[in-house]
Design a protein around this motif. Structure first.
Motif, PDB file in Angstrom:
ATOM      1  N   LEU A  12      27.645  19.125 -35.624  1.00 39.92           N
ATOM      2  CA  LEU A  12      27.171  18.261 -34.541  1.00 39.92           C
ATOM      3  C   LEU A  12      26.302  17.149 -35.116  1.00 39.92           C
ATOM      4  N   LYS A  13      26.130  16.112 -34.328  1.00 42.14           N
ATOM      5  CA  LYS A  13      25.309  14.968 -34.731  1.00 42.14           C
ATOM      6  C   LYS A  13      24.055  14.899 -33.870  1.00 42.14           C
ATOM      7  N   THR A  14      22.918  14.679 -34.522  1.00 39.12           N
ATOM      8  CA  THR A  14      21.657  14.499 -33.801  1.00 39.12           C
ATOM      9  C   THR A  14      21.070  13.129 -34.115  1.00 39.12           C
ATOM     10  N   VAL A  15      20.108  12.744 -33.304  1.00 41.44           N
ATOM     11  CA  VAL A  15      19.349  11.522 -33.548  1.00 41.44           C
ATOM     12  C   VAL A  15      17.883  11.823 -33.261  1.00 41.44           C
ATOM     13  N   ASP A  16      17.000  11.258 -34.057  1.00 44.23           N
ATOM     14  CA  ASP A  16      15.571  11.414 -33.807  1.00 44.23           C
ATOM     15  C   ASP A  16      15.177  10.533 -32.635  1.00 44.23           C
ATOM     16  N   VAL A  17      14.221  10.995 -31.853  1.00 45.07           N
ATOM     17  CA  VAL A  17      13.786  10.246 -30.671  1.00 45.07           C
ATOM     18  C   VAL A  17      12.268  10.144 -30.645  1.00 45.07           C
ATOM     19  N   GLU A  18      11.769   9.279 -29.807  1.00 45.18           N
ATOM     20  CA  GLU A  18      10.335   9.169 -29.550  1.00 45.18           C
ATOM     21  C   GLU A  18      10.128   8.906 -28.073  1.00 45.18           C
ATOM     22  N   TRP A  19       8.966   9.292 -27.594  1.00 42.70           N
ATOM     23  CA  TRP A  19       8.629   9.070 -26.190  1.00 42.70           C
ATOM     24  C   TRP A  19       7.768   7.818 -26.091  1.00 42.70           C
ATOM     25  N   VAL A  20       8.225   6.872 -25.264  1.00 44.06           N
ATOM     26  CA  VAL A  20       7.571   5.576 -25.149  1.00 44.06           C
ATOM     27  C   VAL A  20       7.136   5.353 -23.705  1.00 44.06           C
ATOM     28  N   LYS A  21       5.907   4.844 -23.545  1.00 46.82           N
ATOM     29  CA  LYS A  21       5.403   4.567 -22.194  1.00 46.82           C
ATOM     30  C   LYS A  21       5.877   3.191 -21.751  1.00 46.82           C
ATOM     31  N   GLY A  22       6.538   3.150 -20.599  1.00 41.80           N
ATOM     32  CA  GLY A  22       7.049   1.900 -20.070  1.00 41.80           C
ATOM     33  C   GLY A  22       6.008   1.125 -19.283  1.00 41.80           C
ATOM     34  N   GLU A  23       6.413  -0.025 -18.763  1.00 38.27           N
ATOM     35  CA  GLU A  23       5.497  -0.868 -17.993  1.00 38.27           C
ATOM     36  C   GLU A  23       5.014  -0.177 -16.726  1.00 38.27           C
ATOM     37  N   ASN A  24       5.843   0.735 -16.201  1.00 39.01           N
ATOM     38  CA  ASN A  24       5.458   1.468 -14.990  1.00 39.01           C
ATOM     39  C   ASN A  24       4.568   2.672 -15.291  1.00 39.01           C
ATOM     40  N   GLY A  25       4.259   2.867 -16.572  1.00 35.06           N
ATOM     41  CA  GLY A  25       3.391   3.976 -16.960  1.00 35.06           C
ATOM     42  C   GLY A  25       4.127   5.276 -17.228  1.00 35.06           C
ATOM     43  N   ARG A  26       5.435   5.297 -16.983  1.00 31.16           N
ATOM     44  CA  ARG A  26       6.216   6.505 -17.185  1.00 31.16           C
ATOM     45  C   ARG A  26       6.729   6.577 -18.628  1.00 31.16           C
ATOM     46  N   MET A  27       6.818   7.821 -19.122  1.00 28.84           N
ATOM     47  CA  MET A  27       7.320   8.047 -20.466  1.00 28.84           C
ATOM     48  C   MET A  27       8.847   8.129 -20.434  1.00 28.84           C
ATOM     49  N   SER A  28       9.477   7.468 -21.375  1.00 28.37           N
ATOM     50  CA  SER A  28      10.933   7.515 -21.477  1.00 28.37           C
ATOM     51  C   SER A  28      11.333   7.759 -22.924  1.00 28.37           C
ATOM     52  N   LEU A  29      12.563   8.211 -23.094  1.00 24.64           N
ATOM     53  CA  LEU A  29      13.060   8.596 -24.406  1.00 24.64           C
ATOM     54  C   LEU A  29      13.714   7.396 -25.090  1.00 24.64           C
ATOM     55  N   LYS A  30      13.379   7.197 -26.354  1.00 20.19           N
ATOM     56  CA  LYS A  30      13.964   6.106 -27.127  1.00 20.19           C
ATOM     57  C   LYS A  30      14.500   6.651 -28.442  1.00 20.19           C
TER      58      LYS A  30
END
Length: 489
Positions: free
Chosen positions: A383-401
């Motif tokens: 299987l293939k994986t990718v590293d991710v990070e959690w980033v806070k958006g302009e609305n203050g919510r955390m999203s996956l990048k």
């Protein structure tokens, strides 16, 4: 508070455990109880706080802290110290139907809220509880106690997990006639087949079920409500119905290659193994074995840990456990103060065993699976994986990048998806014709536990979503009181 200086004189002492490399050769529990004298010292550490958060069972910052059953913890800790274990057991059983379950599989919300844990180590509440209930069984104190009077009311309970058993136990004690319907061949729900034997030996469940049978509860196994029998048929025979079917609809991972052989939901894998261990062939299906395989576990939590421990006992070649969240801190952060549930790094039994055998932790944090690859036979091989990070958006919510260029290929002969659950299984809710909420759970409040149908109630994970055994017991008890009120009014 039996010993006012106990928390200063005695340090926390946990039960000794069988060596990790030894215990992966069997499927039995592996903790060795302390001597009674040392256990008394552990009871003496309880501070009898003015505000015992250990028994609060409240929500703080979106997380539960303290015991949802509101166990009278300082009281029975004191009796443990005094050597008056019968009185301690009596206090414990006032609030808890099945201490033998929670003392084995509960993550100890009580200890996370223990005042001793604010500047040191929490009291061994969970182990003290296990001492009391096992002492009660070994000394013959725990006996069947059938109700002397019956109300003439009949209740059907669908599902025999912790909430179903607790609800049935309480309703039976109140004099109602209870019949429990279980789709598997043995009673216990996910406690029976979803939790591995080395974590909760199945004889412990059977011991309690035999008592419940002696007290008058009827169990009908191998009966799948919604398929083998319909709600309308049950409705004709019972005055009330309680739905305690859990939230067993697993969350899937929809990425390319998901259809390949060798990719399974974690609970299916654990159930398959436990059925093999206890000798059940009912709905077992083909064996899912990790022997000599590179195993990938997708998801953390207790279920992921159980998969690691099970794969090790099956003789796997390797295990990698992927977690999409970041690695927790080793101690409480400033935004996670006591008495909140501590969001800290834990090395559970499965990881402990893997480290002992392979020399490193199997967990890989901030990792997302992108695609599965198979061979010419349709079997997963990598299987293939990718590293991710959690980033806070302009609305203050955390999203996956996703991190560009971080893709990696992993060998994978067996993939286990342990990403949690999304609600009740569709066919049962459809047959009952009850309303669901946006989370896929059966809609009802924690005030009366009533569904959209007047005589149908719901408790446990089926109502609150995926949760803990202790919450299931608490909900089952509360729902039973609502059912009793409905029946007797």
């Amino acid at each position: 508070m039996g010993k006012t200086t106990g928390f200063m004189e005695f340090s926390r002492k946990n039960c000794s455990r069988e060596d990790a490399l030894s215990r992966i050769n069997h499927w039995n529990e592996f903790d060795t109880p302390l001597t009674e004298e040392v256990r008394k010292e552990q009871g003496a550490r309880c501070m009898d706080c003015g505000v015992p958060f250990c028994q609060s069972g409240i929500m703080l910052n979106g997380m539960a802290t303290g015991c949802p059953l509101h166990n009278l913890i300082p009281e029975w800790n004191n009796f443990v110290y005094l050597g008056k274990w019968k009185l301690g057991l009596e206090r414990l059983l006032k609030t808890s139907n099945f201490p033998e379950f929670t003392s084995r599989v509960c993550p100890a919300l009580c200890e996370n809220a223990c005042t001793c844990g604010l500047h040191g180590d929490a009291v061994t509440v969970k182990a003290n509880e296990k001492y009391l209930i096992e002492k009660g069984f070994s000394e013959g104190i725990i006996k069947a106690n059938p109700p002397q009077i019956r109300t003439g009311k009949k209740v059907a309970v669908i599902g025999s997990g912790p909430s179903g058993l607790a609800c049935s136990d309480f309703l039976n004690k109140l004099g109602h006639s209870v019949t429990v319907y279980e789709r598997e061949d043995r009673v216990g729900g996910l406690m029976m087949y979803g939790i591995p034997n080395m974590k909760l030996e199945k004889t412990v469940i059977e011991r309690r079920v035999n008592l419940l049978k002696e007290e008058g509860i009827t169990f009908k196994t191998c009966v799948n409500v919604g398929i083998d029998i319909t709600f309308n048929e049950l409705d004709k025979d019972y005055d009330a119905i309680v739905v305690t079917i859990g939230a067993s609809k697993p969350r899937d991972l929809n990425v390319p290659g998901r259809e390949l052989n060798g990719i399974h939901f974690a609970v299916k894998y654990l159930t398959n193994n436990t059925k093999r261990v206890v000798g059940s062939v009912f709905n077992k299906g083909a064996d899912i074995i990790a022997t000599d395989k590179d195993v990938i576990v997708i998801g953390g939590g207790d279920t992921g840990t159980d998969c690691v421990g099970t794969a090790l006992r099956q003789g796997c070649k390797s295990v990698n456990q992927f977690e999409i969240m970041g690695e927790p801190l080793k101690s409480r952060g400033e935004n996670n103060p006591w008495p909140e549930y501590a969001k800290i790094l834990k090395v559970d039994y499965g990881q402990e065993e893997y480290i002992a055998k392979f020399g490193h932790d199997p967990r890989r944090y901030l990792t997302s699976v992108k695609e599965f690859y198979g061979d010419e036979n349709g079997d997963v091989k990598s299987l293939k994986t990718v590293d991710v990070e959690w980033v806070k958006g302009e609305n203050g919510r955390m999203s996956l990048k996703e991190i560009e260029g971080s893709e990696k290929i992993w060998n994978a002969d067996l993939v286990l998806i342990a990403m949690g659950f999304t609600g009740v299984e569709d066919y049962i809710a459809k047959d009952l014709e009850v309303e669901l909420n946006s989370r896929g759970s059966i809609n009802a409040t924690d005030v009366d536990y009533k569904t959209s149908k007047d005589n149908v109630f719901v408790a446990g994970d089926a109502r609150r979503g995926p949760s803990l055994v202790v919450w299931g017991i608490a909900e089952g008890r509360n729902a039973a009181l609502s059912v009793d009120k409905y029946l007797m009014e």
